[in-house]
Design a protein around this motif. Sequence first.
Motif, short mmCIF file in Angstrom:
data_model
loop_
_atom_site.label_atom_id
_atom_site.label_comp_id
_atom_site.label_asym_id
_atom_site.label_seq_id
_atom_site.Cartn_x
_atom_site.Cartn_y
_atom_site.Cartn_z
N ASN A 183 3.37 8.61 3.50
CA ASN A 183 3.79 7.77 4.61
C ASN A 183 3.05 6.44 4.47
N VAL A 184 3.78 5.34 4.26
CA VAL A 184 3.18 4.01 4.15
C VAL A 184 3.40 3.30 5.48
N ILE A 185 2.30 2.99 6.14
CA ILE A 185 2.33 2.43 7.49
C ILE A 185 1.88 0.97 7.43
N PRO A 186 2.73 0.03 7.82
CA PRO A 186 2.33 -1.39 7.83
C PRO A 186 1.32 -1.65 8.94
N MET A 187 0.36 -2.52 8.66
CA MET A 187 -0.70 -2.82 9.63
C MET A 187 -0.58 -4.22 10.23
N ARG A 188 0.02 -5.15 9.52
CA ARG A 188 0.02 -6.54 9.96
C ARG A 188 1.21 -6.91 10.83
N THR A 189 2.33 -6.21 10.68
CA THR A 189 3.51 -6.55 11.46
C THR A 189 3.89 -5.37 12.34
N VAL A 190 4.15 -5.66 13.58
CA VAL A 190 4.47 -4.62 14.55
C VAL A 190 5.91 -4.15 14.41
N ASP A 191 6.80 -5.07 14.04
CA ASP A 191 8.22 -4.75 14.02
C ASP A 191 8.67 -3.99 12.77
N THR A 192 7.82 -3.86 11.77
CA THR A 192 8.18 -3.14 10.55
C THR A 192 7.86 -1.66 10.71
N THR A 193 8.82 -0.82 10.37
CA THR A 193 8.60 0.62 10.49
C THR A 193 7.94 1.17 9.23
N SER A 194 7.33 2.32 9.37
CA SER A 194 6.68 2.93 8.22
C SER A 194 7.73 3.48 7.26
N GLN A 195 7.33 3.65 6.01
CA GLN A 195 8.22 4.18 4.98
C GLN A 195 7.71 5.53 4.54
N TYR A 196 8.62 6.42 4.26
CA TYR A 196 8.32 7.79 3.86
C TYR A 196 8.79 7.97 2.43
N ILE A 197 7.88 8.15 1.48
CA ILE A 197 8.22 8.21 0.06
C ILE A 197 8.10 9.64 -0.46
N PRO A 198 9.19 10.25 -0.92
CA PRO A 198 9.07 11.57 -1.55
C PRO A 198 8.58 11.41 -2.99
N CYS A 199 7.63 12.22 -3.40
CA CYS A 199 7.12 12.18 -4.76
C CYS A 199 7.66 13.39 -5.50
N SER A 200 8.64 13.14 -6.34
CA SER A 200 9.26 14.24 -7.09
C SER A 200 9.82 13.69 -8.38
N SER A 201 10.22 14.60 -9.23
CA SER A 201 10.89 14.23 -10.47
C SER A 201 11.90 15.33 -10.78
N GLU A 202 12.81 15.05 -11.69
CA GLU A 202 13.81 16.06 -12.05
C GLU A 202 13.15 17.31 -12.62
N ALA A 203 12.08 17.13 -13.38
CA ALA A 203 11.39 18.26 -13.99
C ALA A 203 10.65 19.10 -12.95
N ALA A 204 10.31 18.49 -11.81
CA ALA A 204 9.52 19.18 -10.79
C ALA A 204 10.37 19.93 -9.78
N GLN A 205 11.65 20.05 -10.01
CA GLN A 205 12.52 20.71 -9.05
C GLN A 205 12.27 22.21 -8.97
N LYS A 206 11.54 22.78 -9.94
CA LYS A 206 11.26 24.22 -9.95
C LYS A 206 10.34 24.62 -8.81
N TYR A 207 9.47 23.73 -8.39
CA TYR A 207 8.51 24.03 -7.32
C TYR A 207 8.33 22.78 -6.46
N ALA A 208 7.79 22.99 -5.28
CA ALA A 208 7.59 21.87 -4.37
C ALA A 208 6.50 20.95 -4.91
N ALA A 209 6.77 19.67 -4.90
CA ALA A 209 5.78 18.69 -5.36
C ALA A 209 4.67 18.57 -4.33
#
Length: 157
Positions: free
Chosen positions: A39-65
């Motif tokens: 979860n990337v949370i901006p600190m300087r601007t109030v109007d910008t929402t946080s971003q949620y980045i999934p960390c995965s790859s095609e090879a990692a689909q066998k198990y949860a990253a």
Amino acid sequence: KTLLLVATASAIHNNLSVKMLDPSRIAESVSVIHGGYINVIPMRTVDTTSQYIPCSSEAAQKYAASVMQVMWCYVNFEAVLVVAGSVGLQVFDCDSLELRFSHACRDVPEDREHFARGLAHTPGDYICVGNNSGIVRLFGTAEGGSLMFIDRKQFHG
């Protein structure tokens, strides 16, 4: 400022990283680990929402990253978000948070679980990352400015 997290932060070391603006040293954003997401949370601007980045790859689909560590640093004069976890090393663009570079950091057979952990940024635009096999990998910038694998070191006592 109160930070609103999307989920509970993972109870691991290095689960938080602050992106600082140089030379003012003012926090621009905070990244927090939530299992296999960041979860990337901006600190300087109030109007910008946080971003949620999934960390995965095609090879990692066998198990949860899972994410073990995050770090903001400057590579080739650009701020990047560096992530170490079960999919290896991942480097995200600072502005769009799109994946720019990925390396599995695997030293075990495919059927065994592995993870990268232990990030360091050294002078000269180098990133070091360790893994659960005790191997440390060195990454640096190529002539075009992109990241590339440089070397692999194993400790021998």
